[in-house]
Design a protein around this motif. Structure first.
Motif: not given
Length: 284
Positions: A166-167, A174-175, A180-181, A231-232
C-alpha cells in the motif's frame, strides 16, 4: 591456489585497510557475483575466466559503498532481496525483530493471522513473516516512491500472493483494518535530526527518509506507529517497533497502560543492546 583466489587475498587486504568490517567475506561475495558462482565455488573459476570487473567492485567497496549495492541483493533471514539506491538495506539486527514477531504469530490461536508492516522499505519484514508463518496475510505500507518500487519488485518475487503493498503514510494507513489486526510491526526512521551515523555505508548511501526521524528526539514516527497500532490492533494484538540502542527507555514510555498497552517490554538484539519494544493492546 588459483589466480582468482590470489586476487581475493589482495582485495581482502585492501578492504581491511579501508576499514571494511568483513573484508574477506565482502571480497568473496564480489568475486562470486562477478563470476556467477557461489562463494563455495570460487576455487573452480579458471584463470582464463578471471573478470577484471572484480576490481571495479572492490574499488567501490573500498570507497565504502554498501556490498548490497554492488551485488544488487541483500540477505535477510531466508530471503534474498533486491536492493539498491533509494531503499534502506536491511540489517541483521532487524532479523531479530522479525524473528520475535514470527514466533509470536505462531503462538497465536489464529488460523490466518493479519499483520501490518509500517514502513516496509524493501519488504524484508513483511516477506519474512509471509514466508515463515503459514497462511499469514501481510499488509506492507510504504509511502516513499523509490522504496515502494523495490518493495513491489521483491513482493512480486517472494510474496506468494499473501503480501499486499500500500502506498500510504504509516500515520494514517489502512483505516479499513481498524480493530482487526493481530500484529503491527515497524522499523521506522528514528535517528534524531543532526545526529551523524557512524558507518559510511549508512550515512552516505541509505536514503535519509528511512534514517532520520522528526522531532527533537527523532521519535515522532515511532509515536505515529504507536497511534496507528492502537487503532489497527484487535484486543490482545501485539506491536513491535525497532529503535536505536540508546532510545530504549524513551520508546518504552510511549506504550503506557493508560493508553491501553499491556506487557510492554524492552527487547535486545544479538549484541545484547536494546533494539525494540513490544507491547500487547488491551485484553483478549
Amino acid at each position: 591456489m588459483t589466480f582468482l583466489l590470489d586476487e581475493i587475498a589482495l582485495a581482502t587486504a585492501r578492504l581491511a585497510e579501508a576499514g571494511v568490517p568483513s573484508p574477506r567475506t565482502d571480497a568473496e561475495e564480489i568475486a562470486a557475483f562477478v563470476h556467477g558462482v557461489r562463494r563455495s565455488e570460487l576455487h573452480t573459476v579458471k584463470d582464463a575466466d578471471f573478470d577484471a570487473l572484480f576490481w571495479e567492485g572492490v574499488a567501490r567497496r573500498e570507497a565504502r559503498e554498501p556490498l548490497q549495492h554492488i551485488t544488487g541483493h541483500a540477505y535477510f533471514r531466508y530471503l534474498e532481496l533486491a536492493v539498491g539506491p533509494g531503499v534502506f538495506v536491511p540489517r541483521p539486527e532487524t532479523e531479530v525483530v522479525a524473528g520475535w514477531a514470527i514466533e509470536r504469530l505462531r503462538e497465536m490461536d489464529v488460523a490466518e493471522p493479519l499483520v501490518v508492516d509500517l514502513g516496509t522499505g524493501s519488504g524484508a519484514i513483511a516477506l519474512s513473516i509471509a514466508q515463515e508463518v503459514a497462511l499469514a496475510q501481510v499488509h506492507a505500507v510504504e509511502v516513499d516512491p523509490d522504496a515502494y518500487g523495490w518493495a513491489k519488485r521483491n513482493i512480486a518475487e517472494h510474496g506468494q500472493g499473501r503480501v499486499h503493498l500500500h502506498p500510504e503514510d504509516l500515520a494514517d494507513a489502512l483505516p479499513e483494518l481498524n480493530g482487526k489486526v493481530d500484529l503491527v510491526i515497524s522499523n521506522p526512521p528514528y535517528i534524531p535530526p543532526g545526529a551523524i551515523p557512524r558507518d559510511p555505508e549508512v550515512r552516505d548511501y541509505d536514503p535519509s527518509r528511512a534514517l532520520y526521524g522528526s522531532g527533537a528526539d527523532g521519535l515522532n514516527e515511532v509515536r505515529a506507529v504507536e497511534r496507528t497500532a492502537r487503532r489497527l490492533l484487535r484486543p490482545g494484538g501485539w506491536v513491535a517497533v525497532e529503535h536505536a540502542d540508546e532510545q530504549g527507555q524513551s520508546v518504552y514510555r510511549l506504550f503506557p497502560e493508560d493508553k491501553g498497552w499491556r506487557d510492554a517490554r524492552l527487547r535486545q538484539d544479538l549484541t545484547r543492546r536494546d533494539r525494540f519494544v513490544t507491547a500487547k493492546f488491551g485484553q483478549e
